[in-house]
Scaffold this active site. Sequence first.
Site, PDB file in Angstrom:
ATOM      1  NE  ARG A 232      -4.252  -1.398   0.062  1.00  0.00           N
ATOM      2  CZ  ARG A 232      -4.396  -2.424  -0.753  1.00  0.00           C
ATOM      3  NH1 ARG A 232      -3.401  -2.745  -1.569  1.00  0.00           N
ATOM      4  NH2 ARG A 232      -5.512  -3.126  -0.764  1.00  0.00           N
ATOM      5  CD  GLU A 261      -2.924   3.873  -5.594  1.00  0.00           C
ATOM      6  OE1 GLU A 261      -3.975   3.263  -5.885  1.00  0.00           O
ATOM      7  OE2 GLU A 261      -1.906   3.296  -5.186  1.00  0.00           O
ATOM      8  CG  HIS A 279      -2.829   0.079  -7.009  1.00  0.00           C
ATOM      9  ND1 HIS A 279      -3.400   0.710  -5.926  1.00  0.00           N
ATOM     10  CD2 HIS A 279      -2.835  -1.241  -6.692  1.00  0.00           C
ATOM     11  CE1 HIS A 279      -3.731  -0.179  -5.013  1.00  0.00           C
ATOM     12  NE2 HIS A 279      -3.398  -1.377  -5.465  1.00  0.00           N
TER      13      HIS A 279
END
Length: 317
Positions: A232, A261, A279
Amino acid sequence: MIKNSVLFINSNHKPVLEKLQRLYTVYNYRDAVDREALIVEAAPNVRAIFTNESSWVPSLLDALPNLELIVLTSNGYERIDLAKAKQRGIRITNTPDQTTGDVADLAMALMLATARRVTWAERYVRSGDWNTKGRAPLTHRFHGKKLGIVGLGSIGKAVAKRAGGFDMDISYNGPNRKNDVPYCHYASLMTMAHNVDFLAITCVGGPKTAGIVNANVLRALGPDGIVVNVARGSCIVQSDLIAVLREGSLGGAGIDVYENEPADPVPFEGLDNIVLTPHYGSGTPDTRIEMNEVGLQNLQAFFEGKSLVTPIPELLD
């Protein structure tokens, strides 16, 4: 026959919506023009939400009085207020094992790409610099080096297994020593960072791991050290990472997850010693299909009054 009602926020694979619509009455929050009106309409009927963690909308916990289940087609769940969910008696499921292989694959890809400067090298060829500037500088060896893994859960173990194929010397950091693995355990992350060449962050997110990899840890890796993060964004202090890369105190980084993000590219401008991906550790059709199938299984079990397939442990009595 009256169908059970489900609120669909988002998911990691589009075809799942069609399956849900065949089985249930679906309130499609993701594609609704007027989401507030949709929630007003859905509130008396919806007992379950189908979503992935990154699309979670915190206000829905209060907006849906009859909510009993949140189905997550993702591994993480730290964005959800677990205390409030538990107080309300709302159960939550996730997909804890389906992402493991792909995320571990990406961790290895990032380590290799960063060590051998693959993305930089491709730009070097495409730009014509190879013709005009000559031979590229040397890069870092990967095989046979020392790898430290932060968090030896399922993904960490999968990374370790893959790293073994590269003859790496593997160690790990975590609160507890694991008796089922042959790797060296470090209680201190700082000490491990001093003693490894590569640092792979694969731990869980949330408050307990927020900022655990900071400037001191990164500098301990040294000017030839490389860090990768597939866990993370909160696990690494992003401003510290950028600072140590710019000052040359760290050799390189491979990053798939970010503080915010989608990530702002501006802070990374001019850094040739970092490899960035959006991601997408679990970003293969194979994994997304598996994740949604588990989600559908949990939803079916719930409406049939059966035991959930993958309930998150924090809400188990």
